[in-house]
Design an enzyme around this catalytic site. Sequence first.
Site, mmCIF file in Angstrom:
data_model
loop_
_atom_site.group_PDB
_atom_site.id
_atom_site.type_symbol
_atom_site.label_atom_id
_atom_site.label_comp_id
_atom_site.label_asym_id
_atom_site.label_seq_id
_atom_site.Cartn_x
_atom_site.Cartn_y
_atom_site.Cartn_z
ATOM 1 N N HIS A 280 0.796 -1.209 0.093
ATOM 2 C CA HIS A 280 0.127 -0.009 -0.033
ATOM 3 C C HIS A 280 0.836 1.167 -0.048
ATOM 4 O O HIS A 280 0.558 2.113 -0.691
ATOM 5 C CB HIS A 280 -0.702 -0.144 1.281
ATOM 6 N N GLU B 45 2.339 1.752 -3.423
ATOM 7 C CA GLU B 45 1.229 2.249 -4.270
ATOM 8 C C GLU B 45 1.149 3.599 -4.310
ATOM 9 O O GLU B 45 0.929 4.431 -5.236
ATOM 10 C CB GLU B 45 -0.016 1.595 -3.892
ATOM 11 N N HIS B 46 1.058 4.232 -3.094
ATOM 12 C CA HIS B 46 1.044 5.943 -2.946
ATOM 13 C C HIS B 46 2.091 6.559 -3.573
ATOM 14 O O HIS B 46 2.104 7.308 -4.215
ATOM 15 C CB HIS B 46 1.010 6.082 -1.353
ATOM 16 N N GLU C 51 -4.247 8.380 7.185
ATOM 17 C CA GLU C 51 -5.353 7.588 6.236
ATOM 18 C C GLU C 51 -5.742 6.451 7.479
ATOM 19 O O GLU C 51 -6.886 6.279 7.716
ATOM 20 C CB GLU C 51 -4.773 7.021 4.879
#
Length: 411
Positions: free
Chosen positions: A47, A50-51, A127
């Site tokens: 993740h 991905e960012h 987040e």
Amino acid sequence: MSEHLVQLPSGLTIVVEPMVSTRTAAIGVWVGVGARDETPRESGLSHFLEHLLFKGTETRTAIDISQAIDRVGGDINAFTSKEYTAYYCRLPARHTSIGVELLGDVVAAPALRDDDVESERQVILEELAMDDDSPEDVVHRAFGAAVFGDHPLGRDTAGDKASVLGLTADDVRSFYRDRYVTENTIVAVAGAVDPDIVIEEVATAFDRLRRGNATVDRRPPDPAAMRSGQVVAIDDDTEQVHMVVGGRSLARNDPDRDALDIANHVLGGGLSSRLFDEIRERRGLAYSVFSSAAAYADVGSWSIYSGTLPEHADEVRRLVGTELERLLVEGITPDELEIAQGYLAGSYEMGLEDSGARMSRLGGQLTVLGRLRSVEEQLDRWSNVSLDDANRVIGRVYGEAEPVTVTVGPT
């Protein structure tokens, strides 16, 4: 079959589905690595990466990427799942070459600078904090941990605060170098495009992606990790009690997987489902109540979610148990079978009107199944489910073990 499927000498797979009834094109890059492929120390790394890929490339800054897609009225985004990571954009078909080149740059040549790692770390921590403020997210996260224990499938896809703080820029670069390789990557395109032209453009745009294979040996979850009948209650000052009841289910390629789709729809998959009718329509005890079934390479999970006022929580819990017992004892009726088959087929067909959905079907199937399953084949699989099939899978899934119950709210 209208799809054009090729594998380049580099090992990169490209699939294109032309659509004559749209003015758009969707391009997706599917990398076969996700949260279940991480060690405990690496939790959240897929993740995180991905960012970071949107923070800049060797030739573009983050704002350059944003402006390039805004300039043509498109959108670009990504998501991480348990078993893959996907990057995608959708834009007017006349600008397809821009989308292909942009995603090629983002995925094949990311900068992964130290400063970008540190700034994006803070975004991910925000987040995680946002998710912590959502009781529905918290209850599903706790449910995953209860069902799969310390297996990677039981961890949150984004990791946790400690793991995110512990990841280094070298960790990110090493993970990218090892996993983002040609034989582990699918590029899927759907829309008003010429397949030959698009395939050539993709080959050029992704030429910098490292050659190689990144097949991982995925460890299946320990069957003993889920304690039958376990109850987890998380005290929180919320207006509702958020509850998930469920357990382990079927793997993706299990022969009964399509029959489970039928059973799940009857239980809580639509407006005519038993749970929705009994708990919301007849009694007004919840605004949101539904069931779902997730499937992975070697295991799956089933769950029932509801959100209700604290004074109704015990009654809702009882009604969920009653409907599960009724499903196990009585099975489903011929009329329910017909309704479920019609719903699954119709919603599947309507969902494929959009180029983004067509692209997702191509990329997702090649990534998790290793082949394309035609629309007609999938429709046939549901229509061929018999009453005996559906009632057999009910026993296999819902009757296998005493379910886990997780609640978040006032205790």
